[in-house]
Design a protein around this motif. Sequence first.
Motif, PDB file in Angstrom:
ATOM      1  N   ARG A  20       0.847  -1.182   0.000  1.00  0.00           N
ATOM      2  CA  ARG A  20       0.000   0.000   0.000  1.00  0.00           C
ATOM      3  C   ARG A  20       0.887   1.238   0.000  1.00  0.00           C
ATOM      4  O   ARG A  20       1.594   1.497   0.978  1.00  0.00           O
ATOM      5  N   PRO A  21       0.860   1.978  -1.080  1.00  0.00           N
ATOM      6  CA  PRO A  21       1.719   3.165  -1.166  1.00  0.00           C
ATOM      7  C   PRO A  21       1.457   4.136  -0.020  1.00  0.00           C
ATOM      8  O   PRO A  21       0.324   4.323   0.412  1.00  0.00           O
ATOM      9  N   ARG A  28       9.706   1.733   4.365  1.00  0.00           N
ATOM     10  CA  ARG A  28      10.874   1.176   5.049  1.00  0.00           C
ATOM     11  C   ARG A  28      11.274  -0.231   4.640  1.00  0.00           C
ATOM     12  O   ARG A  28      12.385  -0.660   4.927  1.00  0.00           O
ATOM     13  N   MET A  29      10.355  -0.969   4.019  1.00  0.00           N
ATOM     14  CA  MET A  29      10.647  -2.371   3.722  1.00  0.00           C
ATOM     15  C   MET A  29      10.499  -2.645   2.225  1.00  0.00           C
ATOM     16  O   MET A  29       9.561  -2.160   1.595  1.00  0.00           O
ATOM     17  N   ALA A  30      11.392  -3.433   1.711  1.00  0.00           N
ATOM     18  CA  ALA A  30      11.318  -3.818   0.302  1.00  0.00           C
ATOM     19  C   ALA A  30      10.324  -4.957   0.124  1.00  0.00           C
ATOM     20  O   ALA A  30      10.237  -5.855   0.956  1.00  0.00           O
ATOM     21  N   ASP A  31       9.565  -4.890  -0.945  1.00  0.00           N
ATOM     22  CA  ASP A  31       8.683  -6.006  -1.306  1.00  0.00           C
ATOM     23  C   ASP A  31       9.538  -6.970  -2.119  1.00  0.00           C
ATOM     24  O   ASP A  31       9.579  -6.917  -3.337  1.00  0.00           O
TER      25      ASP A  31
END
Length: 106
Positions: A20-21, A28-31
């Motif tokens: 969710r943008p 903070r976290m990479a998908d």
Amino acid sequence: MSLMEECKFEFSYMYKYSERPGTLAAKRMADDVPEEIKSSRLTEIIALQSRLSLENNKTYIGKTIRVLADGVSKKSENDLAGRNEQNSKVVFPKGNHKIGDFVNVR
């Protein structure tokens, strides 16, 4: 009794992870989980839930349960649909019942 207890749900809503943008996690976290793995995991958990739901639904066979009629069945105008006290969807013959009635359904 072990520290790890098994939990089963009568039904669940499941989706693939979708970032969710604007959320803190998105910032903070990479998908970093590939789409193929997300799809595979979703398919696996849906199959498990389908099996658990079927097992649970079989426990109702032969029992009479109280259902609140909340609408007409999507498949037949001769049937009503409603929910029992566990929030499980139930479809049953309309007979003389109407929406808003509590009906004992076997």
